[in-house]
Design an enzyme around this catalytic site. Sequence first.
Site, PDB file in Angstrom:
ATOM      1  N   LYS A  45      -2.538   2.494   5.165  1.00  0.00           N
ATOM      2  CA  LYS A  45      -1.843   3.342   4.014  1.00  0.00           C
ATOM      3  C   LYS A  45      -0.858   2.370   3.273  1.00  0.00           C
ATOM      4  O   LYS A  45       0.833   2.232   3.570  1.00  0.00           O
ATOM      5  CB  LYS A  45      -1.642   4.617   4.221  1.00  0.00           C
ATOM      6  CG  LYS A  45      -1.129   5.786   3.283  1.00  0.00           C
ATOM      7  CD  LYS A  45      -1.202   7.015   4.331  1.00  0.00           C
ATOM      8  CE  LYS A  45      -0.830   7.966   3.210  1.00  0.00           C
ATOM      9  NZ  LYS A  45      -1.606   8.140   1.890  1.00  0.00           N
ATOM     10  N   HIS A  65       4.369 -16.051   0.217  1.00  0.00           N
ATOM     11  CA  HIS A  65       3.120 -15.234   0.754  1.00  0.00           C
ATOM     12  C   HIS A  65       3.448 -14.895   2.098  1.00  0.00           C
ATOM     13  O   HIS A  65       3.495 -14.023   2.593  1.00  0.00           O
ATOM     14  CB  HIS A  65       1.851 -16.206   0.011  1.00  0.00           C
ATOM     15  CG  HIS A  65       1.439 -15.881  -1.688  1.00  0.00           C
ATOM     16  ND1 HIS A  65       2.448 -15.818  -2.127  1.00  0.00           N
ATOM     17  CD2 HIS A  65       1.133 -14.407  -2.280  1.00  0.00           C
ATOM     18  CE1 HIS A  65       1.300 -15.961  -3.462  1.00  0.00           C
ATOM     19  NE2 HIS A  65       0.690 -15.417  -3.487  1.00  0.00           N
ATOM     20  N   ARG A 113      10.898 -15.182  -3.301  1.00  0.00           N
ATOM     21  CA  ARG A 113       9.567 -14.856  -2.877  1.00  0.00           C
ATOM     22  C   ARG A 113       8.220 -16.017  -1.786  1.00  0.00           C
ATOM     23  O   ARG A 113       8.694 -17.179  -2.117  1.00  0.00           O
ATOM     24  CB  ARG A 113       9.090 -14.722  -3.935  1.00  0.00           C
ATOM     25  CG  ARG A 113       7.339 -14.015  -4.880  1.00  0.00           C
ATOM     26  CD  ARG A 113       6.786 -14.140  -6.046  1.00  0.00           C
ATOM     27  NE  ARG A 113       5.582 -13.979  -5.985  1.00  0.00           N
ATOM     28  CZ  ARG A 113       4.738 -14.959  -6.409  1.00  0.00           C
ATOM     29  NH1 ARG A 113       4.649 -15.822  -5.590  1.00  0.00           N
ATOM     30  NH2 ARG A 113       3.785 -14.002  -6.114  1.00  0.00           N
ATOM     31  N   TYR A 125       3.289   3.637   3.693  1.00  0.00           N
ATOM     32  CA  TYR A 125       3.731   4.162   2.981  1.00  0.00           C
ATOM     33  C   TYR A 125       3.166   6.107   3.894  1.00  0.00           C
ATOM     34  O   TYR A 125       1.664   5.863   4.322  1.00  0.00           O
ATOM     35  CB  TYR A 125       4.123   4.967   1.771  1.00  0.00           C
ATOM     36  CG  TYR A 125       2.749   5.013   1.235  1.00  0.00           C
ATOM     37  CD1 TYR A 125       1.650   4.214   1.417  1.00  0.00           C
ATOM     38  CD2 TYR A 125       2.311   6.440   0.733  1.00  0.00           C
ATOM     39  CE1 TYR A 125       0.467   4.910   0.466  1.00  0.00           C
ATOM     40  CE2 TYR A 125       1.007   6.895   0.325  1.00  0.00           C
ATOM     41  CZ  TYR A 125       0.079   6.540  -0.297  1.00  0.00           C
ATOM     42  OH  TYR A 125      -0.399   6.219  -0.410  1.00  0.00           O
ATOM     43  N   ARG A 136       0.294   7.363  12.351  1.00  0.00           N
ATOM     44  CA  ARG A 136      -0.405   6.983  11.734  1.00  0.00           C
ATOM     45  C   ARG A 136       0.627   5.318  11.126  1.00  0.00           C
ATOM     46  O   ARG A 136      -0.132   3.853  10.994  1.00  0.00           O
ATOM     47  CB  ARG A 136      -0.371   7.533  10.560  1.00  0.00           C
ATOM     48  CG  ARG A 136      -1.816   6.823   9.931  1.00  0.00           C
ATOM     49  CD  ARG A 136      -2.933   7.805   8.623  1.00  0.00           C
ATOM     50  NE  ARG A 136      -1.271   8.405   7.527  1.00  0.00           N
ATOM     51  CZ  ARG A 136      -1.989   9.247   7.019  1.00  0.00           C
ATOM     52  NH1 ARG A 136      -3.110   9.649   6.346  1.00  0.00           N
ATOM     53  NH2 ARG A 136      -1.468  10.019   5.522  1.00  0.00           N
ATOM     54  N   LEU A 180      -9.484   6.466   4.275  1.00  0.00           N
ATOM     55  CA  LEU A 180      -7.972   6.063   4.572  1.00  0.00           C
ATOM     56  C   LEU A 180      -8.116   7.723   6.334  1.00  0.00           C
ATOM     57  O   LEU A 180      -8.878   8.488   5.325  1.00  0.00           O
ATOM     58  CB  LEU A 180      -7.290   6.676   3.626  1.00  0.00           C
ATOM     59  CG  LEU A 180      -5.321   7.232   3.657  1.00  0.00           C
ATOM     60  CD1 LEU A 180      -5.329   7.967   3.993  1.00  0.00           C
ATOM     61  CD2 LEU A 180      -5.174   5.660   5.244  1.00  0.00           C
ATOM     62  N   GLU A 204     -14.034   8.523  -0.683  1.00  0.00           N
ATOM     63  CA  GLU A 204     -13.356   9.843  -0.758  1.00  0.00           C
ATOM     64  C   GLU A 204     -12.335   9.779  -1.814  1.00  0.00           C
ATOM     65  O   GLU A 204     -13.013   8.978  -3.294  1.00  0.00           O
ATOM     66  CB  GLU A 204     -12.159   8.899   0.167  1.00  0.00           C
ATOM     67  CG  GLU A 204     -11.212   7.408  -0.068  1.00  0.00           C
ATOM     68  CD  GLU A 204     -10.199   6.451   0.648  1.00  0.00           C
ATOM     69  OE1 GLU A 204      -9.384   7.652   1.360  1.00  0.00           O
ATOM     70  OE2 GLU A 204     -10.445   6.021   0.769  1.00  0.00           O
TER      71      GLU A 204
END
Length: 287
Positions: free
Chosen positions: A148, A102, A100, A33, A52, A204, A180
């Site tokens: 991220k 993995h 579903r 995101y 990014r 990040l 951070e």
Amino acid sequence: MPQLAYVNGRILPLADASLHIEDRGTQFGDAVYEVCAVMNGRILDWDPHLVRLRRNLAELGIVLDIADGPLTLQARRLIAANGYAECIIYMQVSRGTAKRDHAFPGAAPANLVMTVRRFDFAQRLRQLETGIAVITQPDNRWGRVDIKTTGLLPNVLAKQAAKQAGAFEAWLVSDETVREGSSTNAWIVKDGRIITHPTGTAILPGIARDSLIRLAHAAQLVVEERPFTLAEALAADEAFLTSTTAPILPVVRIDGTAVGSGSTGPVVRRLAELVWNEVARQTGWRA
Ligand code: PDD
């Protein structure tokens, strides 16, 4: 007018906007995101956010079938449709919807959603005067927090701990080192030198962080990208944090202990001037 959201090419009322319950973002946190600031209707630092986002997608092998140009247009369209001059835009790309399992699904296209939320950036200027408090929490995240992803549970728990302690942010500490914040980058100032953790896999690489480093260099200020300990932070002259939603805020207390004078210091004031001038240069926004 209802608030509007973007889902895979369509703009629709937020209340009707949804993804399938087998979206991999929901089931695995298999999504990345971005959050961008919008001031005066213009997106701040859009290009670095896009770079990014692309890097994060590439790191995880998520294929987003929309080029930068159309993506930019869709983001702008959503902002304009909502009609907010000051807001944040949230963009999320998951690996798609699939039964579903993995391992990556074969042919599922990525899911792209965007939401826009009104945001009061002027509050950040008021907080420049008061400063904010942080607490510390152990950094128990995975080893690739430079990506991220929406897998933010440790960040969520750390932020909640901060909130319960009456603090604005939790600084994440590992091996005595301040990495951070739960959703911000962390900085200290000692003897005029501006210090922040280097990029790599342990933090990040914040867009606000990068922007501040460039502005500080241009103003002949000394920036050291190196790890610093919690003891150094407690003995610092000043401290602060940066992020898209908090371009610069003075940290005046760490775990209840005053930093320096316990109020906003001269270096943070100078940096704030640079940061908010840059915001005005890019967007025309002034409080
Ligand atoms: N947070 N560190 C972490 C862990 C973050 O989640 C963020 C951003 C930052 C600052 O990055 P930037 O300057 O690019 O905003 C640092 C966003 C705002 C969020 O999750 O809402």
